[in-house]
Write an enzyme that holds these catalytic residues in place. Structure first.
Site, PDB file in Angstrom:
ATOM      1  N   SER A  36      65.286  44.241  21.073  1.00  0.00           N
ATOM      2  CA  SER A  36      65.568  44.578  22.465  1.00  0.00           C
ATOM      3  C   SER A  36      65.378  43.708  23.567  1.00  0.00           C
ATOM      4  O   SER A  36      65.778  43.911  24.470  1.00  0.00           O
ATOM      5  CB  SER A  36      64.249  45.650  22.752  1.00  0.00           C
ATOM      6  OG  SER A  36      62.951  44.908  22.751  1.00  0.00           O
ATOM      7  N   LYS A  40      56.893  50.259  27.809  1.00  0.00           N
ATOM      8  CA  LYS A  40      57.483  49.081  28.374  1.00  0.00           C
ATOM      9  C   LYS A  40      57.537  49.518  29.858  1.00  0.00           C
ATOM     10  O   LYS A  40      57.302  48.521  30.712  1.00  0.00           O
ATOM     11  CB  LYS A  40      59.158  49.123  27.943  1.00  0.00           C
ATOM     12  CG  LYS A  40      59.198  48.394  26.570  1.00  0.00           C
ATOM     13  CD  LYS A  40      60.344  48.472  26.073  1.00  0.00           C
ATOM     14  CE  LYS A  40      60.552  47.933  24.613  1.00  0.00           C
ATOM     15  NZ  LYS A  40      62.089  47.967  24.259  1.00  0.00           N
TER      16      LYS A  40
END
Length: 819
Positions: free
Chosen positions: A714, A757
């Site tokens: 990511s 996140k």
């Protein structure tokens, strides 16, 4: 016995004395010397013996059956009474030839002839000296042979080793006499009174319990010392056998005594119980039958129970199988066959309880309410198999108890952490000693209901396939609505319906859950809490609970919202509230000391109290960095305890185009860095970067907090943006964070952990989020209050991401690259 010459009785050493003591006269030393001095005739009539060997000095009785043997005895008894005695090689031969006899025999003296009442003839003979057959000179009317002496020098009286050997031999013989129950103790005196070592050796040899061939071998040994050694070895073996035999007999006798004692006690107990009105066994069986009448089990289960109960009635209560069978039947009647608690279908009541016990967790609450609504309308449905996945401390386990309270069902929890044996799920077969049902059936029996709320805690920590089976595979039957109507436990050995049980599994991650098991469950992800949610949970639940557990009243301490926020921000770094509760408990304990000692204290918790009890702040608040430096970009990461922000730092140094990666990066993250660098080199012209720069400068990519391992794809989009900023020296947009996987084609792919996140971004005061277009659906699932104040920018390619993330403006004091 007609037609045979045999020893009257097989006189073993352990049968020396049996009332016929005149057959065992003891030879004195003088008699032995006189016997040894006698000369052996040149020829001797030979008497074959079928099952024994005669030794010098030893007296034995024999029964004479063959006609020619009787003739030999009568003629010799009328003359000098001297004959030669030789053992047959095969006792089964009725009429032996010369080759059927051993070569070495013993000169014997006929002491007595006795005519027995049955017509047979018994002869008592005594051995004198050994001889060896030279030649058989006659076969009729009986054997006659030419013989020579077979004796050697017997003067060993002064040999100390020989005397010690004889002493050991005598001691062993006495031990055998003492251990043998068939030998009278007087035999010990007989052994002790034998003065001659040679006669003692011969006497013991004659009575050893060994095969005929071994006895013959002892007779043929010329060296008396060697013969004594072999006799000692045979005696030692016989003593060991006798001891073993006695041990076995004692053990058998003890067991028999115990069995007889138990039998007598059981008979007495039976009599007493009958006087009191029935036996214990009858009472147990009647009690089982009475309880079985109240059970709601199926016809098949009832028939099986009756069959097993009849089997129990035929068993002896003292038998080991009785207790095993009784335990099995008691388990059957204790199980709640088709016994259900009544659900509370008041949806508002259920919602109120769920909201009171847990703040947030809307998805789970909605799913429970939906299930209750359908159950209310339909009246009967299979329970869903729910799996709550999320970081530690977010309330997954405690939610099960709230669900049970909302539905007014029984609650049971089973921890699966470290479970490695399939039998823990399915149970053991009842034939094994100590067998019991699996923990599923045990817990169902404990709550006495077939429709409890059953929490399977830590399903992701079940040990996979091993020598004890595969517990994960065993759980497939439990958690499959199509199969658990007929769950088979090895101990019960009957199908049990688990379809009405509301199973709630919990896990921290799905990565370690068996794929087939994952497919059978309805996954509900529970992410971490916002700061505001943690404060609210602490105010509503954690502080009151800890005050109660520490014996304090709610009015004795006050936690303000500001203090709770301070604890969350400065002393915890977690998705859940477990550490938060520990810190609250620590503060309450500190104040409880003052209350217990009746000392003055401030009821309002202050920042000074926090620093005094918890120490200085342990965590710095996550915050984004300024954009004054080129090549530094904020990324977003997922961890097991929630989301975090991380920084990708890049730098240039003169060199030959090497790429260096630091920060404890995993293989996937290293590959992302390589892809980012290669993509930038391939598209350098689009960004106004000279191709020569890549040959003259080394690139270093670093991600801080090097002690923490980092991996995953990511950070790819963050790395390519940081490199683009580094080579162009353009500023990065302020308060921006990025997450997304990249490819060599320049595509930005979606990643997971979006909600965690986003929470981390919000904690760090981030304003702009760049992520893959395909992650838009994940953002739409997040409650608006979690993402309030965040601006999302969805991209398909890396060029789009770079163009948005980098400003046209360059940083102050930009690095001038040589071309």
């Amino acid at each position: 016995m007609a037609g045979s010459d045999k020893v009257e009785k097989n006189i073993l050493f352990t049968d020396i004395i049996n009332g016929d003591t005149e057959f065992i006269p003891l030879l004195s030393q003088e008699e032995e010397d006189f016997m040894n001095a006698e000369e052996i005739p040149e020829t001797l009539p030979i008497l074959p013996l079928r099952n024994t060997v005669l030794f010098p000095g030893v007296v034995i009785p024999i029964t004479v059956g063959r006609d020619k043997s009787i003739q030999l005895i009568r003629e010799s008894y009328g003359n000098d009474r001297t004959i030669g005695v030789v053992a047959q090689k095969d006792p089964e031969i009725e009429d032996p030839l010369a080759r059927d006899l051993f070569n070495v025999g013993t000169v014997a003296n006929i002491l007595k002839i006795l005519q027995m009442p049955d017509g047979s003839t018994m002869v008592v003979i005594q051995g004198k000296k050994r001889f060896k057959t030279v030649k058989m000179i006659a076969r009729k009317p009986y054997f006659r042979a030419k013989v020579i002496s077979y004796e050697t020098d017997l003067k060993l009286e002064k040999d100390e080793n020989f005397l010690a050997l004889i002493s050991s031999l005598k001691d062993l013989a006495i031990q055998i006499i003492k251990l043998s129950p068939n030998i009278p103790s007087e035999a010990t005196f007989a052994i002790k009174n034998i003065e001659s070592p040679v006669f003692l050796t011969n006497f013991v040899s004659s009575n050893l319990n060994i095969p005929l061939q071994e006895k013959q071998h002892l007779l043929e040994i010329s060296d008396v010392k060697e013969r004594a050694k072999q006799v000692l070895a045979a005696l030692t073996k016989e003593l060991q056998m006798l001891k073993l035999k006695n041990q076995i007999q004692d053990k058998v006798k003890t067991e028999l005594d115990k069995q007889q004692r138990d039998y007598m006690l059981h008979q007495q107990l039976k009599t007493i119980q009958e006087e009191l009105g029935g036996t214990s066994q009858q009472q147990e069986i009647e009690e089982l039958r009475r309880r079985a009448k109240t059970k709601k089990w199926s016809k098949e289960v009832g028939e099986h129970f009756e069959k097993e109960l009849n089997k129990l009635m035929r068993l002896n209560p003292a038998a080991m199988d009785y207790s095993i069978h009784l335990n099995y039947l008691e388990t059957l009647v204790e199980l709640p066959w088709n016994e259900y608690t009544k659900d509370n279908f008041d949806l508002s009541h259920a919602r109120k309880i769920l909201d009171a016990d847990h703040y947030g967790l809307e998805k789970v609450k909605e799913r429970i309410i939906e299930y209750l609504a359908v159950l209310k309308l339909k009246g009967d449905m299979k329970s869903p198999i729910i799996c709550l996945v999320g970081p530690p401390g977010v309330g997954k386990t405690s939610l099960g108890k709230s669900v049970a309270r909302a539905l007014e069902r029984k609650y049971v929890r089973m921890s699966l952490g470290g479970l490695r044996d399939e039998a823990e799920i399915r149970g053991h077969r009842k034939t094994y000693i100590g067998a019991m049902p699996g923990r599923i059936i045990q817990n169902i029996k404990k709550v006495k209901s077939s429709n409890p709320v059953f929490v399977l805690d830590e399903v992701d920590k079940v040990i996979g396939a091993n020598v004890n089976g595969d517990p994960s595979a065993a759980l497939l039957e439990v958690l499959d609505p199509e199969q658990n109507t007929t769950f088979h436990d090895n101990f019960i050995d009957l199908d049990f319906d688990l379809s009405k049980v509301l199973f709630i599994a919990t896990a921290n991650t799905l990565a370690t859950v068996h794929p087939a098991l994952r497919d059978r469950m309805e996954i509900i992800e529970i992410s971490g809490y916002l700061l505001e949610e943690k404060v609210e949970i602490a105010r509503r639940h954690l502080v009151p609970r800890q005050m109660k557990e520490h014996g304090l009243k709610r009015t004795q301490l006050t936690f303000t919202k500001k203090i709770l926020e301070k604890i969350v921000e400065d002393y915890t770094r977690e998705s859940g509230v477990r550490l938060l509760e520990k810190n609250i408990a620590k503060i309450i304990r500190n104040k409880a000391r003052f209350i217990a000692e009746d000392k003055a204290y401030d009821r309002r918790i202050s920042i000074e109290d926090l620093q005094k009890v918890l120490g200085p702040p342990k965590f710095q608040r996550e915050k984004s960095i300024s954009n004054d430096v080129a090549g530094v970009v904020t990324g977003l990461a997922w961890t097991s305890v929630g989301g975090e922000i991380l920084f990708v730092e890049t730098s240039l140094s003169k060199g030959k185009g090497m790429l260096t990666l630091t920060g404890n990066l995993g293989d996937v993250m290293k590959e992302s860095a390589t892809i980012a660098y290669e993509y930038l080199k391939a598209h350098s012209q689009s960004l106004g970067i000279s191709d020569d720069v890549f040959q003259k400068y080394n690139v270093h990519i670093h991600i801080p907090e090097g002690a923490t391992p980092k991996d995953g794809p990511s950070a790819g989009i963050t790395m390519v943006t940081a490199l683009a900023s580094l080579f162009t020296q353009r500023k990065v947009r302020l308060n921006l964070a990025m997450t997304g996987e990249i490819t060599l084609r320049g595509k930005v792919l979606p990643v997971g952990g979006i909600k965690e996140k986003m929470l981390a971004a919000k904690r760090a005061k981030i304003e702009h989020i760049v992520l893959s277009k395909e992650n838009e659906k994940d953002i739409l699932e997040i409650n608006e209050k979690y993402i309030k104040g965040l601006e999302f920018h969805y991209v398909d390619s890396m060029m789009e991401a770079i163009e948005f993330a980098l400003l046209k403006e360059k940083v102050q004091h930009p690095l001038i690259l040589e071309k």
